[in-house]
Design an enzyme around this catalytic site. Structure first.
Site, PDB file in Angstrom:
ATOM      1  N   LYS A  32       5.940  -7.715  -2.072  1.00 26.69           N
ATOM      2  CA  LYS A  32       6.632  -8.061  -0.998  1.00 26.69           C
ATOM      3  C   LYS A  32       6.297  -9.185  -0.428  1.00 26.69           C
ATOM      4  CE  LYS A  32       5.575  -4.036   0.765  1.00 26.69           C
ATOM      5  NZ  LYS A  32       4.691  -3.533  -0.207  1.00 26.69           N
ATOM      6  N   ARG A  38       8.186   1.818   7.680  1.00 30.71           N
ATOM      7  CA  ARG A  38       7.401   2.454   6.438  1.00 30.71           C
ATOM      8  C   ARG A  38       7.309   4.271   6.547  1.00 30.71           C
ATOM      9  NH1 ARG A  38       3.270  -1.467   4.900  1.00 30.71           N
ATOM     10  NH2 ARG A  38       2.040  -0.648   3.702  1.00 30.71           N
ATOM     11  N   ARG A  90      -5.762  -8.546  -6.927  1.00 27.06           N
ATOM     12  CA  ARG A  90      -5.356  -9.602  -5.943  1.00 27.06           C
ATOM     13  C   ARG A  90      -6.561 -10.168  -5.234  1.00 27.06           C
ATOM     14  NH1 ARG A  90      -1.321  -7.541  -1.370  1.00 27.06           N
ATOM     15  NH2 ARG A  90      -2.882  -5.684  -1.210  1.00 27.06           N
ATOM     16  N   ARG A 120      -9.362  -7.837  -0.691  1.00 28.90           N
ATOM     17  CA  ARG A 120      -8.887  -7.155   0.635  1.00 28.90           C
ATOM     18  C   ARG A 120      -9.655  -5.893   0.556  1.00 28.90           C
ATOM     19  NH1 ARG A 120      -2.504  -6.977   1.624  1.00 28.90           N
ATOM     20  NH2 ARG A 120      -2.855  -4.634   1.747  1.00 28.90           N
ATOM     21  N   ARG A 164      -3.246   4.659  -1.049  1.00 28.18           N
ATOM     22  CA  ARG A 164      -1.681   4.041  -0.377  1.00 28.18           C
ATOM     23  C   ARG A 164      -0.907   4.264  -1.182  1.00 28.18           C
ATOM     24  NH1 ARG A 164      -4.215  -1.879  -1.156  1.00 28.18           N
ATOM     25  NH2 ARG A 164      -2.243  -2.392  -0.497  1.00 28.18           N
TER      26      ARG A 164
HETATM   27  P1  AP5 Z   1       1.788  -8.849  -3.100  1.00 27.67           P
HETATM   28  O1  AP5 Z   1       2.861  -9.842  -2.811  1.00 27.67           O
HETATM   29  O2  AP5 Z   1       0.531  -8.954  -2.097  1.00 27.67           O
HETATM   30  O3  AP5 Z   1       2.143  -7.404  -3.006  1.00 27.67           O
HETATM   31  P2  AP5 Z   1       2.802  -6.666  -1.523  1.00 27.67           P
HETATM   32  O4  AP5 Z   1       3.772  -5.955  -2.126  1.00 27.67           O
HETATM   33  O5  AP5 Z   1       2.979  -7.368  -0.409  1.00 27.67           O
HETATM   34  O6  AP5 Z   1       1.465  -5.548  -1.401  1.00 27.67           O
HETATM   35  P3  AP5 Z   1       0.744  -4.923  -0.448  1.00 27.67           P
HETATM   36  O7  AP5 Z   1      -0.527  -4.365  -0.680  1.00 27.67           O
HETATM   37  O8  AP5 Z   1       0.354  -6.238   0.648  1.00 27.67           O
HETATM   38  O9  AP5 Z   1       1.729  -3.974   0.532  1.00 27.67           O
HETATM   39  P4  AP5 Z   1       1.129  -3.039   1.414  1.00 27.67           P
HETATM   40  O10 AP5 Z   1       2.428  -2.541   1.531  1.00 27.67           O
HETATM   41  O11 AP5 Z   1       0.101  -1.951   0.873  1.00 27.67           O
HETATM   42  O12 AP5 Z   1       0.208  -3.720   2.357  1.00 27.67           O
HETATM   43  P5  AP5 Z   1       0.310  -4.055   3.787  1.00 27.67           P
HETATM   44  O13 AP5 Z   1      -0.409  -5.408   4.223  1.00 27.67           O
HETATM   45  O14 AP5 Z   1       1.860  -4.319   4.462  1.00 27.67           O
HETATM   46  O15 AP5 Z   1       1.226  -9.020  -4.575  1.00 27.67           O
HETATM   47  C1  AP5 Z   1       0.234  -8.044  -5.054  1.00 27.67           C
HETATM   48  C2  AP5 Z   1      -0.507  -8.776  -5.979  1.00 27.67           C
HETATM   49  O16 AP5 Z   1       0.439  -8.878  -7.347  1.00 27.67           O
HETATM   50  C3  AP5 Z   1      -0.979 -10.221  -6.089  1.00 27.67           C
HETATM   51  O17 AP5 Z   1      -2.203 -10.357  -6.627  1.00 27.67           O
HETATM   52  C4  AP5 Z   1       0.236 -10.958  -6.433  1.00 27.67           C
HETATM   53  O18 AP5 Z   1      -0.436 -12.188  -7.049  1.00 27.67           O
HETATM   54  C5  AP5 Z   1       0.472 -10.143  -7.699  1.00 27.67           C
HETATM   55  N1  AP5 Z   1       2.132 -10.291  -7.973  1.00 27.67           N
HETATM   56  C6  AP5 Z   1       3.087 -10.250  -7.198  1.00 27.67           C
HETATM   57  N2  AP5 Z   1       4.418 -10.309  -7.732  1.00 27.67           N
HETATM   58  C7  AP5 Z   1       3.884 -10.439  -9.175  1.00 27.67           C
HETATM   59  C8  AP5 Z   1       4.821 -10.347 -10.085  1.00 27.67           C
HETATM   60  N3  AP5 Z   1       6.208 -10.321 -10.011  1.00 27.67           N
HETATM   61  N4  AP5 Z   1       4.045 -10.242 -11.411  1.00 27.67           N
HETATM   62  C9  AP5 Z   1       2.943 -10.146 -11.779  1.00 27.67           C
HETATM   63  N5  AP5 Z   1       2.015 -10.294 -10.541  1.00 27.67           N
HETATM   64  C10 AP5 Z   1       2.582 -10.233  -9.187  1.00 27.67           C
HETATM   65  O19 AP5 Z   1      -0.438  -2.742   4.826  1.00 27.67           O
HETATM   66  C11 AP5 Z   1      -1.784  -2.629   4.773  1.00 27.67           C
HETATM   67  C12 AP5 Z   1      -2.079  -1.436   5.617  1.00 27.67           C
HETATM   68  O20 AP5 Z   1      -1.719  -1.734   7.017  1.00 27.67           O
HETATM   69  C13 AP5 Z   1      -1.586   0.106   5.376  1.00 27.67           C
HETATM   70  O21 AP5 Z   1      -1.978   0.569   4.369  1.00 27.67           O
HETATM   71  C14 AP5 Z   1      -1.430   0.577   6.682  1.00 27.67           C
HETATM   72  O22 AP5 Z   1      -2.767   1.013   6.780  1.00 27.67           O
HETATM   73  C15 AP5 Z   1      -1.098  -0.642   7.477  1.00 27.67           C
HETATM   74  N6  AP5 Z   1       0.353  -0.787   7.971  1.00 27.67           N
HETATM   75  C16 AP5 Z   1       0.781  -2.044   7.615  1.00 27.67           C
HETATM   76  N7  AP5 Z   1       2.298  -2.018   8.105  1.00 27.67           N
HETATM   77  C17 AP5 Z   1       2.474  -0.457   8.731  1.00 27.67           C
HETATM   78  C18 AP5 Z   1       3.363   0.079   8.995  1.00 27.67           C
HETATM   79  N8  AP5 Z   1       4.716  -0.265   9.061  1.00 27.67           N
HETATM   80  N9  AP5 Z   1       3.235   1.517   9.614  1.00 27.67           N
HETATM   81  C19 AP5 Z   1       1.885   2.033   9.389  1.00 27.67           C
HETATM   82  N10 AP5 Z   1       0.734   1.386   8.940  1.00 27.67           N
HETATM   83  C20 AP5 Z   1       1.028   0.066   8.501  1.00 27.67           C
END
Ligand code: AP5
Length: 207
Positions: free
Chosen positions: A13, A87, A121, A151, A162
């Protein structure tokens, strides 16, 4: 355009949101990034969110809904891309009271790929670049020369939690938005440029 990117942790994402937001001039609103920034600045919200995030749990709805609502009210958020919000069903309902959306893009990746993507990552604290150890094994940022870091919530046990939290609390939003005829699914299990091409194809009708 008013977009939501949906998908499990590690679906790509953030990687795709950066590209799409830049191409179409949208505000990239990542609630995960906003919460990490609050944590770094040790604000009351950051201190409250810390334990949840480190455990791989969701931060309580009322905190996240307030934070996202304030951001969506900012003058630069007329066109936006929400990354990681909503979410939960409660968050989705709250969002629908604040704004409409044009499309919800579900980035679909088989669960067995996600743990490997997340545990590999690495990101640069200096310039924010996100990559993977398989792409940058040197551990140095190619943009600014900084030291890449993992991270805190990308440790194996937290990743597993997660993914489970996603399955239970966020995956139901796929059906929720399909019922509203807003859902478009993109194959996230292909190389990064191919995902961007497929996404851009879907978004063409909203430009
Ligand atoms: P990346 O693009 O970073 O993936 P992502 O989908 O953004 O994954 P996240 O881990 O950031 O999502 P998340 O939803 O868990 O975390 P968030 O920060 O929102 O890619 C991941 C890896 O894969 C990278 O190494 C990249 O290079 C690689 N990659 C990407 N595309 C690829 C491809 N096509 N092929 C191969 N490799 C690829 O949330 C973190 C925490 O915050 C949550 O756990 C929660 O505690 C809190 N939080 C955030 N939002 C909320 C909410 N709305 N409600 C409640 N808690 C929340």
């Amino acid at each position: 355009m008013k977009l939501i990117f949906l998908g499990p942790p590690g679906a790509g994402k953030g990687t795709q949101a950066e590209r799409v937001a830049e191409t179409y001039g949208l505000a990239h609103i990542s609630t995960g990034e906003m919460l990490r920034s609050e944590m770094r600045r040790e604000t009351p919200l950051g201190l409250e969110a810390k334990a949840y995030m480190e455990a791989g749990e969701l931060v309580p709805d009322e905190l996240v809904i307030r934070m996202a609502g304030e951001r969506l009210n900012a003058p630069d958020a007329k066109g936006f891309l929400l990354d990681g919000f909503p979410r939960t069903l409660a968050q989705a309902e709250a969002l629908s009271g604040v704004t409409d959306v044009d499309a919800v893009i579900n980035i679909d990746v088989p669960p067995e790929r996600l743990a490997e993507r997340l545990s590999g990552r690495r990101s640069c604290p200096g310039c924010g670049l996100t990559s993977h150890v398989s792409v940058l094994p040197s551990g140095k940022c190619p943009k600014c020369g900084g030291e890449l870091v993992q991270r805190a919530d990308d440790k194996h046990e937290t990743v597993m939690e997660r993914l489970e939290v996603y399955r239970k609390q966020t995956a139901p939003l796929v059906g929720y938005y399909a019922d509203k005829n807003l859902l478009y699914t993109v194959n996230g299990d292909q190389d990064i440029d191919a995902v961007t091409r497929e996404l851009t194809g879907v978004l063409r009708k909203f430009v």
